[in-house]
Design a protein around this motif. Structure first.
Motif, PDB file in Angstrom:
ATOM      1  N   UNK A   1       5.221  11.378  10.778  1.00  0.00           N
ATOM      2  CA  UNK A   1       5.765  10.315   9.926  1.00  0.00           C
ATOM      3  C   UNK A   1       6.359   9.161  10.741  1.00  0.00           C
ATOM      4  N   UNK A   2       7.181   9.514  11.732  1.00  0.00           N
ATOM      5  CA  UNK A   2       7.837   8.460  12.528  1.00  0.00           C
ATOM      6  C   UNK A   2       6.816   7.656  13.305  1.00  0.00           C
ATOM      7  N   UNK A   3       5.802   8.341  13.841  1.00  0.00           N
ATOM      8  CA  UNK A   3       4.741   7.654  14.589  1.00  0.00           C
ATOM      9  C   UNK A   3       3.987   6.692  13.674  1.00  0.00           C
ATOM     10  N   UNK A   4       3.777   7.097  12.443  1.00  0.00           N
ATOM     11  CA  UNK A   4       3.024   6.259  11.497  1.00  0.00           C
ATOM     12  C   UNK A   4       3.832   4.997  11.179  1.00  0.00           C
TER      13      UNK A   4
ATOM     14  N   UNK B   1       0.844  -1.205   0.000  1.00  0.00           N
ATOM     15  CA  UNK B   1       0.000   0.000   0.000  1.00  0.00           C
ATOM     16  C   UNK B   1       0.873   1.247   0.000  1.00  0.00           C
ATOM     17  N   UNK B   2       0.390   2.268  -0.689  1.00  0.00           N
ATOM     18  CA  UNK B   2       1.158   3.507  -0.819  1.00  0.00           C
ATOM     19  C   UNK B   2       0.422   4.640  -0.106  1.00  0.00           C
ATOM     20  N   UNK B   3       1.053   5.145   0.956  1.00  0.00           N
ATOM     21  CA  UNK B   3       0.441   6.235   1.746  1.00  0.00           C
ATOM     22  C   UNK B   3       1.299   7.486   1.617  1.00  0.00           C
ATOM     23  N   UNK B   4       0.674   8.608   1.291  1.00  0.00           N
ATOM     24  CA  UNK B   4       1.450   9.848   1.199  1.00  0.00           C
ATOM     25  C   UNK B   4       0.983  10.836   2.264  1.00  0.00           C
ATOM     26  N   UNK B   5       1.940  11.653   2.715  1.00  0.00           N
ATOM     27  CA  UNK B   5       1.649  12.687   3.708  1.00  0.00           C
ATOM     28  C   UNK B   5       1.847  14.039   3.045  1.00  0.00           C
ATOM     29  N   UNK B   6       0.879  14.895   3.231  1.00  0.00           N
ATOM     30  CA  UNK B   6       0.950  16.220   2.607  1.00  0.00           C
ATOM     31  C   UNK B   6       0.591  17.292   3.613  1.00  0.00           C
TER      32      UNK B   6
END
Ligand code: TYD
Length: 213
Positions: free
Chosen positions: A25-28, A9-14
């Motif tokens: 990000x690190x928590x995720x 799965x590809x998850x992006x953060x914006x």
């Protein structure tokens, strides 16, 4: 190639600079690993040796450039990132979490710099065909809040030096993307205290982990 081609799965953060996505990000990553997913973390622009060199040029405050040059370099770095990192990881079945992806080009080069959305659509189709993230977490903050956090954190890069007007365009474009792709983009209110943002993210990810075993 579409995202359903892959088992990963590809998850992006914006989000605007100062929205706090890098902190999340690190928590995720930790959350996914604890929930039995094999996950890699990467970023744009960057994520490959060539991409990181392009990132240096793109963020360098002494390197002025035409908005379309900027967009072309972002998409050049992205092409390399897809080929060398994202597609191979998704093929192996890993989850890939990327700190920014193509929505950032629509927000910054489109909304911020005013580049034609049609040209950005063309670049997107050229570089990634129909491939899209499975999920995008968009961390939304008012411009003034993001700006305050950025200036408190470190010396500003070429984008962070822009005026509030630029960031108003960036935020408006992100919100427009979220309206256009409601099933992919999840808007998270990042103006609330950090632990509340972290809680919304982990509640949402728990639900996703059940849905995508
Ligand atoms: P960012 O990811 O915010 O890194 P840091 O947290 O280290 O500052 O910095 C990358 C910058 O690049 C950010 O200001 C947004 C910009 N950007 C674009 O303008 N277009 C794009 O397509 C991408 C991926 C990033």
């Amino acid at each position: 190639m579409t995202s359903t081609t892959f088992s990963g799965k590809f998850i992006t953060l914006e989000g605007m600079d100062g929205a706090g996505k890098s902190t999340q990000l690190q928590g995720i990553e930790k959350f996914l690993l604890e929930n039995g997913k094999s996950a890699i973390v990467t970023r744009e622009p960057g994520g490959t040796p060539l991409g990181e060199k392009l990132r240096e040029l793109l963020l360098d405050t002494g390197q002025p450039m035409h908005p379309e040059t900027e967009a072309l370099l972002m998409f050049a770095a992205r092409r390399e990132h897809l080929d060398k990192v994202i597609f191979p990881a998704l093929e192996r079945g890993d989850w890939v979490i990327s700190d920014r992806f193509t929505d950032a080009s629509f927000a910054y080069q489109g909304g911020g710099r005013g580049m034609s959305l049609r040209k950005l659509d063309d670049l997107e189709a050229w570089v990634q065909g129909k491939f899209q993230p499975d999920l995008t977490l968009y961390f939304d903050v008012p411009v003034e809040v993001g700006r305050r956090r950025v200036h408190a954190a470190k010396p500003p890069d070429r984008f962070e030096k822009e005026r509030d007007e630029f960031f108003r365009g960036v935020r408006a474009a992100y919100l427009e993307r979220a309206r256009k792709f409601p099933s992919r983009i999840r808007v998270i209110d990042a103006s609330v205290p950090l632990d509340e943002v972290t809680k919304s993210v982990s509640d949402f990810l728990s639900a996703i982990c059940h849905e995508w075993p």
